[in-house]
Design an enzyme around this catalytic site. Structure first.
Site, short mmCIF file in Angstrom:
data_model
loop_
_atom_site.label_atom_id
_atom_site.label_comp_id
_atom_site.label_asym_id
_atom_site.label_seq_id
_atom_site.Cartn_x
_atom_site.Cartn_y
_atom_site.Cartn_z
N GLU A 28 -5.70 -19.66 -18.09
CA GLU A 28 -6.11 -20.38 -16.88
C GLU A 28 -7.24 -21.32 -17.26
O GLU A 28 -8.26 -20.88 -17.78
CB GLU A 28 -6.57 -19.41 -15.79
CG GLU A 28 -6.79 -20.12 -14.47
CD GLU A 28 -7.88 -19.51 -13.59
OE1 GLU A 28 -7.86 -19.77 -12.39
OE2 GLU A 28 -8.78 -18.81 -14.11
N ASP A 50 0.85 -1.19 0.00
CA ASP A 50 0.00 0.00 0.00
C ASP A 50 0.89 1.24 0.00
O ASP A 50 1.87 1.30 0.74
CB ASP A 50 -0.88 -0.04 1.26
CG ASP A 50 -1.80 1.16 1.36
OD1 ASP A 50 -2.04 1.80 0.32
OD2 ASP A 50 -2.27 1.46 2.47
N ASP A 83 -8.06 -15.33 -17.61
CA ASP A 83 -8.88 -15.91 -16.56
C ASP A 83 -9.90 -16.91 -17.12
O ASP A 83 -10.60 -16.60 -18.09
CB ASP A 83 -9.63 -14.76 -15.86
CG ASP A 83 -10.28 -15.16 -14.56
OD1 ASP A 83 -9.55 -15.52 -13.63
OD2 ASP A 83 -11.53 -15.11 -14.48
N HIS A 103 -3.31 -16.70 -6.00
CA HIS A 103 -4.27 -16.00 -5.13
C HIS A 103 -5.52 -16.84 -4.85
O HIS A 103 -6.39 -16.40 -4.09
CB HIS A 103 -4.66 -14.67 -5.77
CG HIS A 103 -5.40 -14.86 -7.06
ND1 HIS A 103 -4.80 -15.41 -8.19
CD2 HIS A 103 -6.69 -14.64 -7.41
CE1 HIS A 103 -5.70 -15.49 -9.15
NE2 HIS A 103 -6.85 -15.03 -8.72
N ASP A 104 -5.66 -18.00 -5.49
CA ASP A 104 -6.83 -18.86 -5.27
C ASP A 104 -6.52 -20.09 -4.43
O ASP A 104 -7.43 -20.86 -4.11
CB ASP A 104 -7.37 -19.36 -6.62
CG ASP A 104 -7.98 -18.26 -7.47
OD1 ASP A 104 -8.44 -17.26 -6.91
OD2 ASP A 104 -7.99 -18.43 -8.71
N ASP A 152 -4.48 3.58 2.79
CA ASP A 152 -5.88 3.16 2.94
C ASP A 152 -6.00 1.68 3.29
O ASP A 152 -7.10 1.14 3.38
CB ASP A 152 -6.69 3.49 1.67
CG ASP A 152 -6.26 2.67 0.46
OD1 ASP A 152 -5.26 1.91 0.56
OD2 ASP A 152 -6.91 2.78 -0.59
N ASP A 212 -1.62 -1.08 -3.90
CA ASP A 212 -1.92 -0.30 -5.11
C ASP A 212 -0.71 -0.25 -6.05
O ASP A 212 0.36 -0.79 -5.75
CB ASP A 212 -2.37 1.12 -4.71
CG ASP A 212 -1.45 1.73 -3.65
OD1 ASP A 212 -0.23 1.49 -3.75
OD2 ASP A 212 -1.96 2.41 -2.73
N ASP A 215 -3.89 -9.26 -16.35
CA ASP A 215 -4.93 -10.27 -16.20
C ASP A 215 -6.07 -9.91 -17.14
O ASP A 215 -6.51 -8.77 -17.17
CB ASP A 215 -5.43 -10.28 -14.75
CG ASP A 215 -5.73 -11.67 -14.24
OD1 ASP A 215 -6.52 -12.36 -14.90
OD2 ASP A 215 -5.19 -12.05 -13.19
O1 ISL Z 1 -10.65 -20.64 -6.62
C1 ISL Z 1 -11.03 -21.67 -7.08
C2 ISL Z 1 -10.93 -22.83 -6.28
O2 ISL Z 1 -12.14 -23.04 -5.65
C3 ISL Z 1 -11.55 -21.81 -8.44
O3 ISL Z 1 -12.82 -22.27 -8.56
C4 ISL Z 1 -11.41 -20.50 -9.14
O4 ISL Z 1 -12.52 -19.74 -8.97
C5 ISL Z 1 -11.11 -20.80 -10.55
O5 ISL Z 1 -9.83 -21.29 -10.51
C6 ISL Z 1 -11.15 -19.59 -11.44
O6 ISL Z 1 -10.33 -18.58 -10.95
C7 ISL Z 1 -10.31 -17.35 -11.60
O7 ISL Z 1 -11.59 -16.86 -11.92
C8 ISL Z 1 -12.44 -16.50 -10.84
C9 ISL Z 1 -11.72 -15.66 -9.78
O8 ISL Z 1 -12.50 -15.62 -8.62
C10 ISL Z 1 -10.36 -16.22 -9.44
O9 ISL Z 1 -9.71 -15.40 -8.52
C11 ISL Z 1 -9.61 -16.35 -10.73
O10 ISL Z 1 -8.28 -16.74 -10.55
C12 ISL Z 1 -13.55 -15.72 -11.45
O11 ISL Z 1 -13.04 -14.66 -12.23
#
Ligand code: ISL
Length: 574
Positions: free
Chosen positions: A277, A24, A209, A349-350, A28, A32, A101
């Site tokens: 992805e 950050d 994505d 991040h997932d 906030d 960013d 992305d």
């Molecule tokens: O995070 C997951 C595991 O449960 C996946 O279902 C995930 O949502 C999937 O891999 C798709 O991910 C991408 O698209 C999503 C978004 O929420 C994720 O952060 C992104 O990486 C929808 O845009």
């Protein structure tokens, strides 16, 4: 592929920034672009080649930016377009590239396209999304009246009823993420134009994505099909009707032609990197997606290895069996050996943090298991992706109660599971292990109260372990996880065999030792990783390792005879 004709990204390492949790700059509590600009030295010191930035576009933030309301701007939360231009310039000056992305399976419901589409059944943009009437003979909004029985990735049905126009719209993810209708050529061309606009600005590629969901299996009369019922649910599994659908290759080839073809780099080779992805993608399909002759994408993110600890769903967690991981990675290495290319990742991040999930985050083994997993992955053939914080061994967060979670997927799951009668404590325990929030706590830069992430209150709490686990302390320590990542990245840059060598799995049935060779012409590397707490005598397992040259190891003083718990060695047999 030879070192002479291999694309640049075979030697590259990509670093993913999740902007809201990286740094950050304005107090906030939300990271960013200004923050990313402040931390570029960290990235160049690591040696990474490409920065992939998760979405920073204007967004209502229902899914932290994966719900975009304007494809050609920057959300004020994250900064300005000028700062994005500055980021491109600063990265390029340091010899790094920027990958954006690209989220085009869906938009936000607040995107002007959807607002217009929703405005009436006769809107010129009605067909830009998937609108369908209630199931035959049923009233809109009634349980079971949804056009198909598909379950959303974020729980509940994939359809939201719109009272005003009397129809449902499709959303594979949250109700605030309506799916775009790629059958409509206007949609596709609007997306391609937007992509060209970003390339003209200087970005170097796209992480796409859920790009294997853009083609839905739709009958000529517009009908979409139900999927098989899910156990214990009124909903079904629709994935067969939208994962790698009938026109997916056609769409990606068209995108390549319209956006990327002809935009060569200075040396005539493609200057860009595209990675799709693709949840649920198989090796066979990945070969088609990444075959350079087909001109679709450079590589895909596959999900097999991050599904090995799932039972009936990701919330039904099982321990990972190392043999399953070997079989899976081995199949992907073999499947893309001749044609195509792998991407390699543990964290993003997932996903929960790999050191907690596949490694051992106890104080005794956290450093060793983080560096062991890193070595294992980076020595495979493919382009490694490193997620922010992974380079310092960041671990899962000690969530206490439901209030600690923020992610839409986690919160929706809790509500649905508990209202379906599951035990609340059990649901919470699964969230603790698998919630995406584990990956989203602020990067731990130093030992100060907010870990150097913000001068304000962080949007997600900082993991209390930052006092011990932070970038500042590791920068000075040659035995740190950070120092090890720096060495691994340099090794890929320096040694053609790491980038391009053939892969061969050894000891496929062994539960605790993951070993393989990489070979390029006369050069051979032997990689041996002990993914357990038990020591192993090398003479019993891999005698050829005994007299080999140690190219890179993760322990400061290895015993030549014994592979210690979580030890990893990259060796060159003599
Ligand atoms: O995070 C997951 C595991 O449960 C996946 O279902 C995930 O949502 C999937 O891999 C798709 O991910 C991408 O698209 C999503 C978004 O929420 C994720 O952060 C992104 O990486 C929808 O845009």
């Amino acid at each position: 592929m030879t070192p002479e004709d291999a694309p640049w990204w075979t030697r590259a390492v990509v670093y993913q920034v999740y902007p809201r949790s990286f740094q950050d700059s304005d107090g906030d509590g939300i990271g960013d672009l200004g923050g990313i600009l402040q931390r570029l030295d960290h990235l160049s010191d690591l040696g990474i080649d490409v920065l992939w930035v998760s979405p920073v576009y204007p967004s209502p933030q229902a899914d932290n930016g994966y719900d975009i309301s304007d494809y050609r701007g920057i959300d004020p939360l994250f900064g300005t377009l000028e700062q994005l231009d500055e980021l491109i310039a600063e990265l390029h000056r340091r010899g790094m590239r920027l990958v954006m992305d690209l989220v085009v399976n869906h938009t936000s419901d607040e995107h002007p396209w959807f607002v217009e589409s929703r405005s009436s059944r006769t809107s010129p943009k009605r067909d830009w999304y998937w609108w369908r009437p209630p199931r035959h003979g049923m009233a809109g909004g009634d349980p079971g009246a949804e056009p198909t029985n598909w379950q959303s990735f974020f729980s509940g049905p994939t359809w939201e009823y719109d009272e005003a126009s009397g129809e449902y719209y499709l959303h594979l993810f949250d109700r605030k993420q309506p799916d775009l209708n790629w059958e409509n050529p206007e949609v596709r061309h609007a997306v391609y134009e937007m992509m060209r606009w970003w390339l003209d600005r200087g970005v170097d590629g796209f992480r796409m994505d859920v790009i294997n969901m853009i083609s839905k299996d739709v009958a000529p009369d517009g009908h979409l099909h139900d999927g098989p019922p899910l156990p214990g649910s009124s909903l079904g599994d629709g994935t067969a009707h939208f994962l790698c659908g009938p026109r997916i290759h056609e769409f990606l080839q068209e995108m390549h032609r319209e956006v990327l073809a002809g935009r060569g780099g200075a040396d005539g080779a493609a200057a860009f990197l595209t990675v799709g992805e693709m949840p649920g993608v198989t090796v066979e399909e990945a070969v088609l997606f990444t075959d350079p002759a087909r001109a679709e994408v450079d590589m895909v993110f596959q999900f097999e290895h991050v599904g090995l600890d799932h039972g009936s769903s990701k919330w039904d967690v099982h321990p990972l069996k190392m043999r399953d991981l070997k079989a899976s990675f081995g199949r992907w290495q073999a499947g893309l050996a001749e044609v195509g290319w792998n991407s390699l990742y543990w964290d993003n991040h997932d996903q929960p943090r790999a050191v907690s999930r596949f490694g051992d985050d106890s104080p005794e083994f956290r450093r060793d298991s983080a560096t062991c997993l890193a070595t294992l992955l980076h020595l495979h053939r493919g382009t490694p992706y490193l997620y922010q914080g992974q380079e310092i061994g960041m671990a899962n967060y000690p969530f206490a109660s439901l209030e600690d979670f923020s992610d839409v997927e986690s919160l929706n799951h809790y509500v649905h599971a508990v209202s379906a009668g599951e035990d609340a404590a059990h649901v919470l325990a699964a969230l603790r292990r698998m919630s995406r929030d584990n990956a989203r706590t602020p990067v731990q830069w130093d030992a100060s109260p907010s870990a150097g992430f913000t001068t304000g209150t962080p949007w997600l709490p900082v993991n209390p372990d930052h006092v011990r686990w932070n970038a500042e302390s590791q920068r000075k320590d040659p035995t740190s996880v950070l120092a090890h990542y720096r060495r691994l990245i340099a090794l890929r840059h320096d040694e053609p065999v790491v980038a391009l060598g053939d892969f061969a799995m050894l000891l496929p049935e062994h539960d605790d030792v993951y070993a393989f060779t990489r070979s390029l012409e006369d050069d051979v590397l032997l990689v041996v990783c002990n993914v357990s707490r038990h020591p192993y005598r090398l003479a019993d397992l891999l005698p050829q390792a005994l007299h080999a040259e140690l190219v890179l190891g993760n322990l400061p003083a290895p015993d030549p005879q014994v592979l210690a718990p979580w030890e990893a060695r990259v060796l060159r047999p003599r």
